[in-house]
Write an enzyme that holds these catalytic residues in place. Structure first.
Site, mmCIF file in Angstrom:
data_model
loop_
_atom_site.group_PDB
_atom_site.id
_atom_site.type_symbol
_atom_site.label_atom_id
_atom_site.label_comp_id
_atom_site.label_asym_id
_atom_site.label_seq_id
_atom_site.Cartn_x
_atom_site.Cartn_y
_atom_site.Cartn_z
ATOM 1 C CD GLN A 1 40.148 45.456 15.205
ATOM 2 O OE1 GLN A 1 40.429 45.725 13.674
ATOM 3 N NE2 GLN A 1 40.447 45.553 16.086
ATOM 4 C CG ASP B 1 37.268 27.538 24.754
ATOM 5 O OD1 ASP B 1 38.570 28.351 25.759
ATOM 6 O OD2 ASP B 1 36.644 27.576 26.029
ATOM 7 C CB ILE B 2 43.111 28.427 23.630
ATOM 8 C CG1 ILE B 2 42.632 30.391 23.248
ATOM 9 C CG2 ILE B 2 43.294 29.057 21.542
ATOM 10 C CD1 ILE B 2 43.435 31.048 22.920
ATOM 11 C CB ALA C 1 42.900 38.261 22.976
ATOM 12 C CG ASP D 1 49.902 49.498 22.891
ATOM 13 O OD1 ASP D 1 49.330 48.975 23.095
ATOM 14 O OD2 ASP D 1 49.844 50.797 22.581
ATOM 15 C CE1 TYR E 1 43.875 42.842 25.665
ATOM 16 C CE2 TYR E 1 45.214 45.074 25.749
ATOM 17 C CZ TYR E 1 44.528 44.118 25.433
ATOM 18 O OH TYR E 1 45.582 43.487 23.997
ATOM 19 C CE LYS F 1 47.732 40.062 25.119
ATOM 20 N NZ LYS F 1 47.128 38.769 23.972
ATOM 21 C CD1 TRP G 1 46.467 52.215 20.475
ATOM 22 C CD2 TRP G 1 46.248 54.382 19.141
ATOM 23 N NE1 TRP G 1 47.147 53.285 21.245
ATOM 24 C CE2 TRP G 1 46.921 54.156 20.207
ATOM 25 C CE3 TRP G 1 46.234 54.733 18.434
ATOM 26 C CZ2 TRP G 1 47.879 55.845 21.033
ATOM 27 C CZ3 TRP G 1 46.225 56.093 18.895
ATOM 28 C CH2 TRP G 1 47.238 57.227 20.279
HETATM 29 N N1 LIG Z 1 42.831 45.286 19.278
HETATM 30 C C1 LIG Z 1 43.143 46.199 20.088
HETATM 31 O O1 LIG Z 1 43.539 47.654 19.659
HETATM 32 C C2 LIG Z 1 44.962 45.459 20.345
HETATM 33 C C3 LIG Z 1 45.960 46.717 20.404
HETATM 34 C C4 LIG Z 1 47.035 46.051 20.587
HETATM 35 C C5 LIG Z 1 46.937 44.412 21.023
HETATM 36 N N2 LIG Z 1 45.913 43.393 20.320
HETATM 37 C C6 LIG Z 1 46.182 42.586 20.197
HETATM 38 O O2 LIG Z 1 46.039 41.495 19.116
HETATM 39 C C7 LIG Z 1 45.050 40.128 19.269
HETATM 40 C C8 LIG Z 1 44.457 40.045 18.198
HETATM 41 O O3 LIG Z 1 43.201 41.440 19.077
HETATM 42 P P1 LIG Z 1 42.129 41.977 18.275
HETATM 43 O O4 LIG Z 1 41.780 43.293 17.893
HETATM 44 O O5 LIG Z 1 41.940 40.945 16.714
HETATM 45 O O6 LIG Z 1 41.505 40.713 18.880
HETATM 46 P P2 LIG Z 1 39.890 40.317 18.747
HETATM 47 O O7 LIG Z 1 39.420 41.569 17.261
HETATM 48 O O8 LIG Z 1 38.857 40.859 19.590
HETATM 49 O O9 LIG Z 1 39.404 39.241 18.372
HETATM 50 C C9 LIG Z 1 39.650 38.322 19.423
HETATM 51 C C10 LIG Z 1 38.868 36.747 18.506
HETATM 52 O O10 LIG Z 1 38.955 35.735 19.433
HETATM 53 C C11 LIG Z 1 38.095 35.016 19.818
HETATM 54 N N3 LIG Z 1 38.378 34.015 21.509
HETATM 55 C C12 LIG Z 1 38.265 34.323 22.487
HETATM 56 N N4 LIG Z 1 38.492 33.703 23.361
HETATM 57 C C13 LIG Z 1 39.055 32.467 23.382
HETATM 58 C C14 LIG Z 1 38.953 31.560 23.777
HETATM 59 N N5 LIG Z 1 38.786 30.787 24.345
HETATM 60 N N6 LIG Z 1 39.533 30.521 22.330
HETATM 61 C C15 LIG Z 1 39.489 31.010 21.271
HETATM 62 N N7 LIG Z 1 39.181 31.766 20.814
HETATM 63 C C16 LIG Z 1 38.498 32.979 21.600
HETATM 64 C C17 LIG Z 1 37.545 35.596 20.119
HETATM 65 O O11 LIG Z 1 35.987 35.728 20.016
HETATM 66 P P3 LIG Z 1 34.701 35.896 20.704
HETATM 67 O O12 LIG Z 1 34.594 37.635 20.095
HETATM 68 O O13 LIG Z 1 33.775 35.349 20.629
HETATM 69 O O14 LIG Z 1 35.189 36.441 22.185
HETATM 70 C C18 LIG Z 1 36.984 36.786 18.967
HETATM 71 O O15 LIG Z 1 36.822 36.307 17.771
HETATM 72 C C19 LIG Z 1 45.093 39.831 20.796
HETATM 73 O O16 LIG Z 1 46.245 39.488 21.279
HETATM 74 C C20 LIG Z 1 44.739 41.189 21.603
HETATM 75 O O17 LIG Z 1 45.604 41.483 22.828
HETATM 76 C C21 LIG Z 1 44.768 44.345 19.950
#
Ligand SMILES: NC(=O)c1ccc[n+]([C@@H]2O[C@H](COP(=O)([O-])OP(=O)(O)OC[C@H]3O[C@@H](n4cnc5c(N)ncnc54)[C@H](OP(=O)(O)O)[C@@H]3O)[C@@H](O)[C@H]2O)c1
Length: 290
Positions: free
Chosen positions: A12, A38-39, A62, A104, A127, A131, A152
């Site tokens: 996202q 791949d991190i 993540a 959060d 989670y 984190k 969120w």
């Molecule tokens: N989503 C929420 O509501 C939320 C809330 C608070 C904080 N956050 C934080 O905000 C950040 C962005 O969230 P988001 O919602 O954009 O996450 P997301 O949509 O789940 O995207 C994460 C991306 O990381 C990729 N990924 C997974 N393992 C990896 C690896 N080993 N090397 C490289 N890429 C990898 C995933 O690929 P795959 O899909 O193939 O696994 C996916 O494309 C994250 O740090 C998350 O913890 C999110």
């Protein structure tokens, strides 16, 4: 040109940064996801970064499935903590400033006023725990870092609460949504813009020294019930939202009851004007429908 590496860029937040990148021609963005970089692999990181003269790294990668993390702690820790250690080490070695995103869910959720950056950490599940471990690796290994905790997230990309509510609301007359978890939605588009503003400020200010941890979400406070109700109105769905309590909605991971983030620090240091959550839903829905 100043190079910015974005990891996990098919998610996202990464997708929103991609959409914005063309209006910042002063930066060359290098977008990667697990297929290209791949991190979790220190060798892959070193091979990819060496010689590229990257100045900033935005880690959007993540393990974000909060419930699944309870069953697969090892993978969650590998991506949310060990991989961040890898990023910290490679950033330190190559003098890259990492901007890392956290959550959060590092807080207990037992508070009653918006959490400041230095408040006690007490994650309720795998989670949040993993984190926080990632945050700690970055803090100790690479002093010149930025950590942004957010909450969120929603966007036109991937799976998220807003898209689920729009789709369910099209088919159902009524839906039950949790009323006793309170926080703030964050439009990933706004967070992406905030991250680029932060990089611009660090880049322009040779004396910048305000590295560390920040909180960012949209302004305001709501429950998932409030958020879902507003989504149905903006999506023009004829679906009634009813309240349910967390105790009646079984899921694997425990979630904080209160996780509103205090954003005074990020607003003050970076001069940000943050939009209210209520006004951002229609922007996202218009993009989904366009
Ligand atoms: N989503 C929420 O509501 C939320 C809330 C608070 C904080 N956050 C934080 O905000 C950040 C962005 O969230 P988001 O919602 O954009 O996450 P997301 O949509 O789940 O995207 C994460 C991306 O990381 C990729 N990924 C997974 N393992 C990896 C690896 N080993 N090397 C490289 N890429 C990898 C995933 O690929 P795959 O899909 O193939 O696994 C996916 O494309 C994250 O740090 C998350 O913890 C999110």
């Amino acid at each position: 040109m100043t190079k910015i590496l974005v990891t996990g860029s098919n998610g996202q937040l990464g997708s929103e940064i991609k959409e914005l990148s063309s209006i910042f021609p002063e930066f060359e963005f290098i977008f990667t996801d697990v297929a290209e970089l791949d991190i979790t692999s220190p060798k892959a990181l070193s091979d990819f970064i060496t010689g590229k003269k990257i100045k900033y790294l935005i880690n959007c990668a993540a393990y974000t499935n909060v419930d699944q993390a309870e069953k697969d702690e090892e993978t969650a820790r590998l991506i949310n903590a060990i991989a961040v250690k890898n990023l910290a080490e490679v950033s330190k070695l190559h003098e890259i400033t990492p901007i890392h995103i956290s959550t959060d869910y590092v807080f207990s959720g037992e508070g009653f006023k918006p959490y400041q950056e230095n408040e006690t950490i007490a994650p309720q599940g795998v989670y949040g725990n993993t984190k926080f471990e990632g945050e700690e690796f970055l803090r100790t290994i690479c002093l010149k870092h930025i950590i942004i905790r957010t909450s969120w997230l929603y966007s036109p990309f991937g799976k998220n609460f807003l898209k689920t509510m729009i789709n369910l609301g099209k088919d159902k007359d009524q839906l039950g949504v949790i009323v006793d978890q309170v926080g703030t939605p964050t439009y990933a588009h706004d967070l992406a813009s905030c991250i680029i503003q932060i990089i611009k400020k660090i880049h322009a200010d040779k004396d910048f020294n305000d590295y560390g941890t920040y909180h960012y979400s949209n302004e305001g406070v709501c429950s998932w019930f409030d958020f879902a109700s507003e989504i149905q109105i903006e999506a023009k769905n004829d679906c009634k939202i009813n309240t349910i309590e967390s105790k009646d909605f079984k899921c694997l991971a425990k979630r904080p009851h209160y996780s509103v983030l205090n954003k005074s620090k990020i607003k003050h240091i970076f001069g940000l004007d943050i939009p209210h959550w209520r006004g951002r839903i229609s922007h996202c829905i218009n993009r989904i429908n366009s």
